[in-house]
Write an enzyme that holds these catalytic residues in place. Structure first.
Site, PDB file in Angstrom:
ATOM      1  N   GLU A  34       0.843  -1.213   0.000  1.00  0.00           N
ATOM      2  CA  GLU A  34       0.000   0.000   0.000  1.00  0.00           C
ATOM      3  C   GLU A  34       0.873   1.257   0.000  1.00  0.00           C
ATOM      4  OE1 GLU A  34      -2.554  -1.420   3.361  1.00  0.00           O
ATOM      5  OE2 GLU A  34      -4.156  -0.766   2.015  1.00  0.00           O
ATOM      6  N   GLU A  54      -4.469  -9.262   3.321  1.00  0.00           N
ATOM      7  CA  GLU A  54      -5.298  -8.960   4.504  1.00  0.00           C
ATOM      8  C   GLU A  54      -6.503  -9.878   4.642  1.00  0.00           C
ATOM      9  OE1 GLU A  54      -3.948  -6.785   2.510  1.00  0.00           O
ATOM     10  OE2 GLU A  54      -3.058  -5.153   3.664  1.00  0.00           O
TER      11      GLU A  54
END
Ligand code: NAD
Length: 650
Positions: A34, A54
């Site tokens: 990210e 995730e």
């Protein structure tokens, strides 16, 4: 819940006026990727791995990952990565457009060189958040299709669904609103309980590698022996898969089978599996790694043997004695028995310390679970070696003590028995399976039984002297060896209904071998006649009762196993159930589930059912469960301590 703490930093990088190039080495997973997505360019080393995993922890990429990745690589590819959490290689990342360049050399040097080459160019096109997702025809249809697929494979897990919703926001909303949606969805996941269960699984899988035996032997004080060459004895269903799993690990394997026809068939099957596996992984098949033989003398110089002949103690004893005579000193002798006594087998060999169980699950080259079974005489070195080999094969390897059924099958027995009892009392296979599948199992008891074959359990029950001709009626016909017994499975076998392989079982199939289960009116009228014969009155049974009786009976056995010291801790049981028995990962495993439900509630329900069914011993609450409740129901990570304390008070 406030936004992810990385967001302001990523935003600052993206809006900077100087070009920022991410140099990616090792792993850029989750927050790491990210952060890189906030940079204007990305350079990766060829050995780097990237991904947004995730979802496997019950979460979603909440530092803008769900909003930037689809803008960068398009909705379909981003959906695939974010909903599966899979890791990609640098080469695939380049192909997908996640990175701009891959290097085999020093990544930082390459990134600096790259930065110099782009200095002065406008950064606007490089600020991912400022652009819409690439055009995608028929977006609604795409999301509908993906959502349906995800719902099906998620089996009740909510994170993959939230991931789809977040990507949908990226595709349909301006960035700021998409970020708001990402935050809201993350807040729901955070408080769901599923994230806790999945994180528990993540740590439990690591914890089981730190095994310990009741003798005090442990993973960190026991050294494993190197295994370069292994042998497999018996090339039936299991031996073939085990040979493939070993060869794929890079070991030389001697594969021994006495029946010539079986040997030829096995050779073909094993070569096929190796070729298909190699193709999938993009490597050369290890065909030369396997040598086939009809003669047990061929295993003289191997470091470890895995025996997978018929489930017959006399035959296995003979094979082990031959192996002891043939093999070089110190060769580890492992048995893949599913139910025989590993210690008895060990005691019949000259070096019982070299004997352990390696209990694989079918198909052995695919299934993740391996139970490493130690007897009182197994040496810590033998256990360490089997555990190490299991790890090398990529298995979730769990060290367990020796008892009937070990951990997994021992707990499965009361679960299956309860399902049979429920049929007697008025349930149908459809109702029981539906309740368990809605809970999250890929298959309920009866569809599973049809798949693996009803005759397997029948043979075991016959061996235990439980099967009697099915003509008797009334309550006493359903009591065997002092406890409630359901002959339903035996009666189906007598009819030749072995499940999928015969085209009939608890369900019917279009033809033998077909996989699509359909409701069978014959079975329903058979159940009606059976109840009438035994004076049983069908009552309405709901999903809650199915879950409580099947699952709490299984969990109760888990407490017995902990009390007996067969499993070192609840994590061992949970890893076994999640990786080998289809227990839904987002529910953490049976013992974690009991902890979530509350031990007092589990105890109260078991007591309730035990009063209604006093002739069913497995509903009698385990004394450990009682003692844990009496000591205030400590949380699962404190059970180990509590068990030790409770044992020292005995
Ligand atoms: P199988 O009947 O498919 O294969 C057994 C093979 O062993 C046969 O090919 C037979 O010819 C061969 N064999 C017999 N005696 C031999 C000898 N002396 N030397 C060499 N080969 C010999 O059986 P399977 O299903 O593969 O099961 C093997 C073992 O694995 C059993 O102990 C079983 O309980 C256990 N197991 C089976 C499963 C399963 O799902 N099938 C799962 C876990 C464990």
């Amino acid at each position: 819940m406030t936004g992810h703490p990385l967001i302001p930093m990523i935003h600052a990088i993206e809006s900077a006026n100087k070009p920022v190039v991410a140099a990616i080495e090792g792993s850029a997973l989750g927050g790491g990727l990210e952060l890189a997505l906030g940079c204007h360019y990305r350079i990766a080393h060829s050995k780097a791995r990237l991904g947004l995993p995730e979802v496997s922890l019950g979460l979603l990429p909440a530092a803008g990952g769900s909003q930037r990745l689809p803008r960068l690589i398009g909705v379909p590819a981003a959906l695939n990565l974010i909903t599966t959490g899979r890791h990609v290689t640098a080469a695939e990342a380049l192909q997908l457009g996640i990175v701009d360049q891959v290097t085999d050399h020093n990544t930082v040097d390459a990134a600096v060189k790259f930065a110099l080459s782009v200095a002065g160019r406008s950064l606007d096109p490089r600020r991912i958040s400022t652009h819409p997702c690439p055009q995608q025809p028929d977006l609604d249809a795409l999301f509908e299709e993906v959502m349906q697929k995800v719902r099906q494979s998620a089996r009740g897990a909510i994170a993959p669904i939230a991931c789809v919703q977040a990507v949908r926001a990226a595709a349909t909303l301006p960035y700021a609103q998409g970020m708001e949606r990402e935050r809201e969805l993350m807040a729901t996941l955070f408080t769901s309980g599923q994230a806790r269960a999945l994180q528990y699984c993540f740590f439990a899988e690591r914890a089981v590698g730190r095994w310990r035996m009741p003798s005090g032997a442990r993973w960190d004080t026991s050294k494993s022996r190197p295994v370069h060459k292994a042998a497999v004895i018996g090339l039936g269903t299991m031996g073939r898969g085990i040979t493939v799993a070993l060869a794929q690990t890079g070991l030389s394997v001697i594969a021994v089978e006495t029946q010539e026809k079986q040997l030829m068939e096995a050779k073909q099957a094993i070569s096929g599996m190796l070729e298909r596996g190699a193709k999938r992984r993009g490597v050369a098949p290890a065909l030369d790694g396997v040598i086939y033989s009809q003669n047990i003398q061929a295993v003289a110089d191997v470091d470890l043997v895995i025996e997978a002949v018929f489930e017959d103690i006399a035959l296995k004893t003979k094979v082990f004695q031959q192996l002891s005579a043939v093999c070089k000193p110190g060769t580890l002798l492992c048995t893949n028995t599913s139910a025989l006594d590993v210690d008895q087998l060990a005691s019949e060999t000259p070096n019982p310390e070299l004997v352990v169980g390696m209990h694989f699950f079918a198909p052995a080259h695919v299934m993740k679970l391996l139970e490493v079974v130690y007897g009182p005489r197994s040496s810590p070195q033998a256990v360490a070696t089997a555990m190490q080999l299991g790890k090398k094969m990529g298995k979730a390897s769990v060290a367990v003590g020796n008892c009937r059924g070990f951990v997994g099958n021992r707990m499965l027995k009361p679960y299956i028995e309860e399902a049979f009892f429920l049929l007697e009392e008025g349930a149908t296979p459809e109702l029981v399976d539906q309740a368990l599948e809605e809970f999250g199992f890929p298959m309920g008891v009866f569809r599973m039984s049809d798949l693996s074959g009803l005759d397997v359990g029948w043979r075991v029950r016959k061996g235990d002297g439980l099967v009697e001709p099915g003509t008797a009626s009334g309550r006493f016909a359903r009591i065997r060896q002092g406890r409630r017994y359901s002959p339903l499975g035996d009666l189906l076998c007598e009819e030749g209904r072995f499940g999928q392989k015969t085209g009939r079982g608890w369900y019917q199939y279009d033809k033998p071998g077909s996989r699509v289960a359909r409701s069978d009116p014959w079975l329903h009228s058979f159940l009606g006649a059976y109840r009438a014969q035994h004076g049983l009155v069908a009552r309405r049974i709901d999903h809650q009762e199915v879950l409580e009786r099947c699952l709490y009976a299984l969990i109760n056995e888990g407490f017995h196993i902990l009390d007996d010291g067969i499993a070192a801790g609840p994590e061992d049981i949970d890893v076994i159930y999640v990786s080998g028995y289809g227990w839904p990962r987002h529910r953490g495993g049976p013992m974690f589930y009991a902890n979530m439900v509350g031990l007092a509630k589990v105890l109260e329900r078991l007591e309730h059912y035990q009063q209604l069914h006093p002739e069913v011993p497995h509903l009698q609450p385990s004394s450990l469960l009682r003692r844990l409740v009496a000591s205030g129901s400590p949380p699962i990570h404190k059970w180990g301590e509590a068990i030790k304390k409770l044992h020292s008070q005995l």
